[in-house]
Enzyme design. Structure first.
Site, mmCIF file in Angstrom:
data_model
loop_
_atom_site.group_PDB
_atom_site.id
_atom_site.type_symbol
_atom_site.label_atom_id
_atom_site.label_comp_id
_atom_site.label_asym_id
_atom_site.label_seq_id
_atom_site.Cartn_x
_atom_site.Cartn_y
_atom_site.Cartn_z
ATOM 1 C CD GLU A 223 -3.090 -0.949 0.219
ATOM 2 O OE1 GLU A 223 -3.111 0.053 -0.511
ATOM 3 O OE2 GLU A 223 -3.937 -1.860 0.150
ATOM 4 N NE ARG A 227 -3.723 2.909 -0.576
ATOM 5 C CZ ARG A 227 -4.993 2.843 -0.191
ATOM 6 N NH1 ARG A 227 -5.650 3.923 0.114
ATOM 7 N NH2 ARG A 227 -5.604 1.682 -0.093
ATOM 8 C CG ASP A 356 -5.938 -6.894 -7.524
ATOM 9 O OD1 ASP A 356 -4.876 -7.215 -6.966
ATOM 10 O OD2 ASP A 356 -6.800 -6.178 -6.993
ATOM 11 C CD GLU A 490 -10.961 -1.294 -8.093
ATOM 12 O OE1 GLU A 490 -12.114 -0.980 -7.733
ATOM 13 O OE2 GLU A 490 -9.953 -1.149 -7.364
ATOM 14 C CB THR A 576 -2.014 -0.914 -9.217
ATOM 15 O OG1 THR A 576 -3.286 -1.554 -9.133
ATOM 16 C CG2 THR A 576 -1.424 -0.755 -7.806
HETATM 17 C C1 DMJ Z 1 -6.409 0.651 -4.965
HETATM 18 O O1 DMJ Z 1 -5.688 0.957 -3.818
HETATM 19 C C2 DMJ Z 1 -5.516 0.007 -5.985
HETATM 20 O O2 DMJ Z 1 -6.123 0.107 -7.214
HETATM 21 C C3 DMJ Z 1 -5.213 -1.433 -5.690
HETATM 22 O O3 DMJ Z 1 -4.508 -2.071 -6.724
HETATM 23 C C4 DMJ Z 1 -6.450 -2.232 -5.386
HETATM 24 N N1 DMJ Z 1 -7.600 -1.438 -5.299
HETATM 25 C C5 DMJ Z 1 -7.585 -0.213 -4.588
HETATM 26 C C6 DMJ Z 1 -8.878 0.569 -4.791
HETATM 27 O O4 DMJ Z 1 -9.987 -0.200 -4.939
#
Ligand code: DMJ
Length: 598
Positions: A223, A227, A356, A490, A576
């Protein structure tokens, strides 16, 4: 096609790419489209008035007859002469008649006045200069972001996230125990892209003065990477401000001890001060998670590129090499891998949560290397082929979905998180094996359609966390615990990629529906909140404004209604968490297996 000027290893500042405050080139290029957008807004305001009239009138129509100019269009069933054929419509006689007529007249006048006001406003709009219209459009497009940011600024500043109803800060264990301003870091590039530069500078100042990673706090490596490191790097590439690169590197150094495991597969969590790592208690047999240790590549390669220090690159390439050597049941990657033994945990494969972004980063490693990292592309192609063979099915009603594979059994359940895959398939179409580009674009469109259905089949027109395909149940959540929507991006992300590749207007329409639903049900006076049950027409809020709402959901919405020349996909690859990083043009060298380039 221009080649983006990248920061060379020396650390010289780069000019922002295709973006430049205060007026962005893309705004000019999208004016014609934006004018249409304004006309659409005007039209929709007019239609809203008409619908307002429609919804306002029927209550009374049970008791009386209307004779409005718009009646035939809006309420064709209200016709006294044909009243007998139209149940629910009847005439009023007697002493009340006069009062009713007055009421009718009042309503008629109100509708006429509203109608005229809307037309007047439309005329006024069209009289305005292009600059004025442009500024107004920009303000409109930024409104949701402003609301989310301003409230965080007032009530949650410095905290990781915001509780928009309690109007105070919020955090979860992924960010550890200290206030690291996750929303600030996650939102920076969105602010910049939207031209909210005062807010951007405000965030930058907080980072300069307060963001400190030498804290005794245990954070999620994944995370914090997607982020914070992703957000800081993106802010750096967009603005050229050194502070963001410095902070990204400081944080990355603190994450490195997480890789000190017998296999080099990192722990899920690390204490930023002591460097001690561990895994989530709930993860199968002490395993690390595929989507976590497999979603470091983009940021870590950029870190090596910017610092000239190969350590980051080596860490992620080591993970890749180890994965390549492992047996894969049915060609599928299980979600759990034990970092002590190097063995798979439970045989559970999913394209949603836990799996994912591992697949996403294989594709994006290839794209980010200017399509020279063939090893990553091969791993992506192999993985996607196995997924298509074993996990992707069609429901009885014809909806394509991605199920989850558990110990040889397919669970016909798809998570909101898996909806990102529609965009991924579209993004990976070009360059696919045996030139199956058309096939993957189609597959992406089918997933987008299914995910749209999951939204459309709810009371709020917002999608549930997870939905089933079981007999008569299709794209609907069954368990109460799966009915929430926490402002996730998403589905809108997938609409945006599909829009970029097809320009099919349905994706803007669907995105607009989602935006309206978020406005209607998630907006509260202190920001935006998730909702606990998308099937209940009177939503209960969860009182959390997630940082990814500002980083991703609002950014993808903004991009969906912007021109393609804003962050073109041949120059930028989104991590992501929707943080755009530039494609690395490394002349004739390949990143893959060639640390010499670093
Ligand atoms: C986000 O923090 C990122 O996209 C992560 O890969 C998974 N999904 C969350 C938001 O839904």
């Amino acid at each position: 096609m221009t080649t983006p000027a990248l920061l060379p290893l020396s650390g010289r500042r780069i000019p922002p790419l295709n973006l430049g405050p205060p007026s962005f080139p893309h705004h000019r290029a999208t004016l014609r489209l934006s004018e249409k957008f304004i006309l659409l807004l005007i039209l929709s305001a007019f239609i809203t008035l008409c619908f307002g009239a429609f919804f306002f009138l029927p209550d009374s129509s049970k008791h009386k007859r209307f004779d409005l100019g718009l009646e035939d269009v809006l309420i064709p069933h209200v016709d006294a002469n044909r009243g007998a054929k139209n149940p629910g419509v009847f005439l009023i006689h007697g002493p009340d008649e006069h009062r009713h007529r007055e009421e009718e007249e009042r309503l008629r006048n109100k509708i006429r006045a509203d109608h005229e006001k809307a037309l007047e406003e439309a005329k006024e709009k069209l009289k305005k200069s292009r600059e004025e219209i442009r500024a107004e459009i920009q303000t409109e497009k930024n409104k949701m972001m402003k609301h989310a940011w301003d409230n965080y600024r007032i009530y949650g500043w410095g905290h990781n996230e915001l509780r928009p109803i309690a109007r105070k800060g919020h955090s979860t264990n992924i960010f550890g125990s200290s206030q690291m301003g996750a929303t600030i870091v996650d939102a920076l590039d969105t602010l910049y892209i939207m031209g909210l530069l005062d807010e951007f500078r405000d965030g930058q100042k907080w980072i300069e003065d307060n963001l400190d990673f030498s804290v005794n706090s245990e954070v999620s490596v994944f995370e914090v990477n997607i982020r914070f490191i992703g957000g800081l790097l993106s802010a750096y590439y967009l603005s050229g401000e050194e502070i963001f690169k410095i902070k990204a590197v400081q944080l990355a150094e603190k994450l490195l001890p997480a890789f000190n495991t017998p296999t080099g597969i990192p722990w899920a969590m690390v204490n930023l001060k002591s460097g001690v790592g561990r895994n989530w208690g709930w993860a199968s047999a002490g395993s690390s998670i595929l989507a976590e240790f497999g979603t470091l590549h983009m940021e870590f390669v950029h870190l090596s590129y910017l610092t000239g220090d190969p350590v980051y690159y080596k860490k992620v390439m080591h993970i890749r090499k180890l994965l390549q050597k492992m047996d894969r049941p049915n060609g599928l990657y299980p979600n759990y891998l034990n970092p002590r033994t190097g063995r798979w945990g439970q045989y559970h494969t999913s394209v949603g949560g836990l799996g994912d972004s591992f697949y996403e980063y294989l594709l994006k490693a290839w794209l980010m290397s200017d399509k020279t990292d063939h090893e990553a592309r091969k791993m992506y192609d192999d993985a996607i082929e196995a997924i298509e063979k074993h996990l992707i099915k069609k429901s009885r009603g014809g909806l394509t979905f991605i199920g989850e594979w558990k110990n040889g059994h397919l669970e016909k359940k798809m998570g909101h998180l898996a909806c990102f895959a529609g965009g991924m398939f579209a993004l990976g179409a070009d360059g696919s094996r045996m030139d199956k580009a058309g096939h993957y674009l189609e597959l992406g469109a089918e997933i987008a359609h299914t995910c749209h259905e999951s939204y459309d089949r709810t009371a709020l027109k917002l999608g549930p966390e997870s939905f089933k395909f079981d007999g008569a149940v299709e794209a609907v959540a069954v368990r109460q615990a799966e009915k929430y929507y926490i402002l996730r991006p998403e589905v809108i992300e997938t609409y945006w990629y599909l829009w970029r590749f097809t320009h099919d207007p349905r994706y803007r329409r669907w995105g607009w529906e989602a935006a309206l639903a978020i406005e209607k049900y998630c907006r509260v006076s202190g920001g935006f909140s998730g909702v606990k049950d998308v099937y209940s027409s009177t939503p209960t809020h969860d009182d959390v404004q997630q940082s990814f709402f500002l980083a991703e959901t609002l950014k993808y919405l903004y991009l969906l209604f912007s021109g393609d020349d804003l962050l073109p996909l041949d120059h930028w690859v989104f991590n992501t968490e929707a943080h755009p990083l530039p494609v690395l043009h490394l002349s004739n060298t390949t990143l893959s297996g060639n640390p010499a380039v670093l």
